[in-house]
Design a protein around this motif. Structure first.
Motif, PDB file in Angstrom:
ATOM      1  N   LYS A 208       0.650  -1.220  -0.104  1.00 46.15           N
ATOM      2  CA  LYS A 208      -0.021  -0.096  -0.154  1.00 46.15           C
ATOM      3  C   LYS A 208       1.010   1.192  -0.117  1.00 46.15           C
ATOM      4  CE  LYS A 208      -3.617   2.228   2.629  1.00 46.15           C
ATOM      5  NZ  LYS A 208      -4.297   2.557   3.496  1.00 46.15           N
ATOM      6  N   VAL A 209       0.709   2.003  -0.877  1.00 40.82           N
ATOM      7  CA  VAL A 209       1.615   3.427  -0.742  1.00 40.82           C
ATOM      8  C   VAL A 209       0.485   4.200  -0.407  1.00 40.82           C
ATOM      9  CG1 VAL A 209       2.465   5.341  -2.341  1.00 40.82           C
ATOM     10  CG2 VAL A 209       2.554   2.672  -3.091  1.00 40.82           C
ATOM     11  N   CYS A 210       1.138   4.769   0.783  1.00 37.07           N
ATOM     12  CA  CYS A 210       0.262   5.647   1.563  1.00 37.07           C
ATOM     13  C   CYS A 210       0.673   7.535   1.341  1.00 37.07           C
ATOM     14  CB  CYS A 210       0.588   5.694   3.183  1.00 37.07           C
ATOM     15  SG  CYS A 210       0.338   3.822   3.783  1.00 37.07           S
ATOM     16  N   SER A 211      -0.508   8.073   1.704  1.00 33.44           N
ATOM     17  CA  SER A 211      -0.322   9.494   1.344  1.00 33.44           C
ATOM     18  C   SER A 211      -0.004  10.341   2.446  1.00 33.44           C
ATOM     19  CB  SER A 211      -1.896  10.123   0.975  1.00 33.44           C
ATOM     20  OG  SER A 211      -2.611   9.779   1.744  1.00 33.44           O
ATOM     21  N   SER A 212       0.159   9.726   3.881  1.00 37.15           N
ATOM     22  CA  SER A 212       0.902  10.348   4.893  1.00 37.15           C
ATOM     23  C   SER A 212       1.720   9.416   5.826  1.00 37.15           C
ATOM     24  CB  SER A 212      -0.362  10.676   5.827  1.00 37.15           C
ATOM     25  OG  SER A 212      -0.847   9.693   6.503  1.00 37.15           O
ATOM     26  N   PRO A 213       2.720   9.843   6.657  1.00 34.51           N
ATOM     27  CA  PRO A 213       3.246   8.980   7.194  1.00 34.51           C
ATOM     28  C   PRO A 213       2.572   8.234   8.611  1.00 34.51           C
ATOM     29  CG  PRO A 213       4.066  11.328   7.698  1.00 34.51           C
ATOM     30  CD  PRO A 213       3.216  11.421   6.708  1.00 34.51           C
ATOM     31  N   THR A 214       1.586   8.954   8.928  1.00 33.35           N
ATOM     32  CA  THR A 214       0.972   8.610  10.002  1.00 33.35           C
ATOM     33  C   THR A 214       0.125   7.171   9.405  1.00 33.35           C
ATOM     34  OG1 THR A 214       0.522  10.643  10.826  1.00 33.35           O
ATOM     35  CG2 THR A 214      -1.016   8.884  11.582  1.00 33.35           C
ATOM     36  N   GLU A 215      -0.377   7.352   8.030  1.00 38.42           N
ATOM     37  CA  GLU A 215      -1.097   6.242   7.687  1.00 38.42           C
ATOM     38  C   GLU A 215      -0.296   4.891   7.486  1.00 38.42           C
ATOM     39  OE1 GLU A 215      -3.616   5.118   3.480  1.00 38.42           O
ATOM     40  OE2 GLU A 215      -2.610   7.200   3.676  1.00 38.42           O
ATOM     41  N   ALA A 216       1.014   5.177   7.095  1.00 32.06           N
ATOM     42  CA  ALA A 216       2.014   4.095   6.754  1.00 32.06           C
ATOM     43  C   ALA A 216       2.406   3.284   8.221  1.00 32.06           C
ATOM     44  CB  ALA A 216       3.241   4.713   6.109  1.00 32.06           C
ATOM     45  N   MET A 217       2.610   4.278   9.280  1.00 30.99           N
ATOM     46  CA  MET A 217       3.280   3.937  10.368  1.00 30.99           C
ATOM     47  C   MET A 217       1.975   3.087  11.398  1.00 30.99           C
ATOM     48  SD  MET A 217       6.299   6.164  11.282  1.00 30.99           S
ATOM     49  CE  MET A 217       5.555   7.851  10.976  1.00 30.99           C
ATOM     50  N   GLU A 218       0.812   3.832  11.364  1.00 35.34           N
ATOM     51  CA  GLU A 218       0.069   3.182  12.349  1.00 35.34           C
ATOM     52  C   GLU A 218      -0.687   1.788  12.327  1.00 35.34           C
ATOM     53  OE1 GLU A 218      -4.671   4.689  13.458  1.00 35.34           O
ATOM     54  OE2 GLU A 218      -3.535   5.976  12.648  1.00 35.34           O
ATOM     55  N   GLY A 219      -0.247   1.221  13.334  1.00 36.86           N
ATOM     56  CA  GLY A 219      -0.756  -0.340  13.396  1.00 36.86           C
ATOM     57  C   GLY A 219       0.363  -1.122  12.971  1.00 36.86           C
ATOM     58  N   SER A 220       1.382  -0.740  12.457  1.00 36.93           N
ATOM     59  CA  SER A 220       2.529  -1.349  11.981  1.00 36.93           C
ATOM     60  C   SER A 220       3.495  -2.173  13.100  1.00 36.93           C
ATOM     61  CB  SER A 220       3.577  -0.524  11.054  1.00 36.93           C
ATOM     62  OG  SER A 220       4.010   0.256  11.916  1.00 36.93           O
ATOM     63  N   HIS A 221       4.272  -3.191  12.804  1.00 44.25           N
ATOM     64  CA  HIS A 221       5.151  -3.877  13.651  1.00 44.25           C
ATOM     65  C   HIS A 221       6.502  -3.209  13.650  1.00 44.25           C
ATOM     66  CE1 HIS A 221       1.691  -6.636  12.815  1.00 44.25           C
ATOM     67  NE2 HIS A 221       2.109  -7.279  13.986  1.00 44.25           N
ATOM     68  N   ALA A 222       6.834  -2.303  12.478  1.00 41.75           N
ATOM     69  CA  ALA A 222       8.271  -2.132  12.449  1.00 41.75           C
ATOM     70  C   ALA A 222       7.939  -0.956  11.312  1.00 41.75           C
ATOM     71  CB  ALA A 222       9.195  -3.206  11.548  1.00 41.75           C
ATOM     72  N   ILE A 223       9.075  -0.103  11.450  1.00 39.73           N
ATOM     73  CA  ILE A 223       9.284   0.992  10.676  1.00 39.73           C
ATOM     74  C   ILE A 223      10.762   0.722  10.090  1.00 39.73           C
ATOM     75  CG2 ILE A 223      10.028   3.810  10.551  1.00 39.73           C
ATOM     76  CD1 ILE A 223       7.982   3.818  13.058  1.00 39.73           C
ATOM     77  N   CYS A 224      10.915   0.885   8.524  1.00 43.60           N
ATOM     78  CA  CYS A 224      12.096   0.874   8.018  1.00 43.60           C
ATOM     79  C   CYS A 224      12.491   2.259   7.455  1.00 43.60           C
ATOM     80  CB  CYS A 224      12.091   0.007   6.874  1.00 43.60           C
ATOM     81  SG  CYS A 224      11.897  -1.863   7.425  1.00 43.60           S
ATOM     82  N   VAL A 225      13.509   2.787   7.968  1.00 46.73           N
ATOM     83  CA  VAL A 225      13.775   4.134   7.302  1.00 46.73           C
ATOM     84  C   VAL A 225      14.865   3.625   5.906  1.00 46.73           C
ATOM     85  CG1 VAL A 225      14.913   6.520   7.893  1.00 46.73           C
ATOM     86  CG2 VAL A 225      13.472   5.359   9.472  1.00 46.73           C
ATOM     87  N   LEU A 226      14.442   4.037   4.790  1.00 47.21           N
ATOM     88  CA  LEU A 226      15.295   3.901   3.812  1.00 47.21           C
ATOM     89  C   LEU A 226      15.645   5.009   2.847  1.00 47.21           C
ATOM     90  CD1 LEU A 226      13.382   0.495   2.529  1.00 47.21           C
ATOM     91  CD2 LEU A 226      15.315   0.814   4.042  1.00 47.21           C
ATOM     92  N   THR A 227      15.113   6.256   2.975  1.00 45.67           N
ATOM     93  CA  THR A 227      15.659   7.362   2.724  1.00 45.67           C
ATOM     94  C   THR A 227      15.745   8.561   3.692  1.00 45.67           C
ATOM     95  OG1 THR A 227      14.233   6.773   0.735  1.00 45.67           O
ATOM     96  CG2 THR A 227      15.081   9.148   0.751  1.00 45.67           C
ATOM     97  N   GLU A 228      16.746   9.088   3.704  1.00 42.40           N
ATOM     98  CA  GLU A 228      17.136  10.141   4.555  1.00 42.40           C
ATOM     99  C   GLU A 228      16.541  11.604   4.763  1.00 42.40           C
ATOM    100  OE1 GLU A 228      20.161  10.827   1.244  1.00 42.40           O
ATOM    101  OE2 GLU A 228      19.205   8.961   2.204  1.00 42.40           O
ATOM    102  N   TRP A 229      15.073  11.346   4.306  1.00 41.04           N
ATOM    103  CA  TRP A 229      14.329  12.591   4.595  1.00 41.04           C
ATOM    104  C   TRP A 229      14.560  13.294   5.783  1.00 41.04           C
ATOM    105  CZ3 TRP A 229      12.096  14.510   0.295  1.00 41.04           C
ATOM    106  CH2 TRP A 229      12.016  13.891  -1.087  1.00 41.04           C
ATOM    107  N   ASP A 230      14.603  14.521   5.789  1.00 46.80           N
ATOM    108  CA  ASP A 230      15.059  15.296   7.017  1.00 46.80           C
ATOM    109  C   ASP A 230      13.542  15.432   7.776  1.00 46.80           C
ATOM    110  OD1 ASP A 230      17.323  16.159   6.328  1.00 46.80           O
ATOM    111  OD2 ASP A 230      16.676  17.950   5.263  1.00 46.80           O
TER     112      ASP A 230
END
Length: 159
Positions: free
Chosen positions: A83-105
């Motif tokens: 799923k491609v999310c339109s907000s960071p909250t949508e992507a992270m909510e309810g997740s088991h893990a966060i993977c930071v793959l690009t160094e966005w400020d």
């Protein structure tokens, strides 16, 4: 993650090759996401500049074919697990893990306490760019993997 990512939601933060671009050519995020999908994870991707069409094209293209992709292939199999999310909250909510793959400020400035509160526990962070404050994340309760850094005590085996 207890030796499996099957049926776990993984928030992929950043899909571009580098910050401040929408360029995905040869981004490591493609291989990471394909590996997670192969292992049965549910991948939620957020990138401030990469479009969902580009993400699905990249994930549908065989390795080393990015310079001559065949976009006629169906990406239905990928659609089931990505799923491609339109907000960071949508992507992270309810997740088991966060993977930071690009160094966005902006990834450095999120309210990670609020993020942690809405994640499944134990909550993991995989910082592939070493941009986050790992000590602060551990204080919140995250189990942190960081590229080139020592493992969390939780992950170390005492022999």
């Amino acid at each position: 993650m207890f030796n499996t990512v099957a049926n776990k939601k993984i928030a992929v933060m950043g899909f571009a090759f580098k910050k401040d671009t929408g360029d995905t050519r040869e981004t490591p995020a493609i291989d990471v996401c394909k590996g997670l999908i192969r292992d049965g994870a549910k991948v939620s991707i957020f990138d401030p500049q990469v479009t969902s069409d580009q993400v699905f094209r990249d994930l549908s293209t065989s390795k080393f074919e990015w310079d001559r992709p065949d976009y006629s292939r169906s990406h239905t199999r990928i659609l089931d697990n990505v799923k491609v999310c339109s907000s960071p909250t949508e992507a992270m909510e309810g997740s088991h893990a966060i993977c930071v793959l690009t160094e966005w400020d902006e990834f450095k400035t999120y309210d990670y306490q609020a993020v942690y509160d809405k994640m499944c526990k134990p909550a993991f962070v995989f910082d592939g760019r070493n941009i986050l404050d790992h000590d602060k994340l551990r204080e919140i309760g995250f189990i942190v993997y960081a590229l080139g850094k020592p493992l969390d005590p939780f992950l170390q085996k005492n022999y």
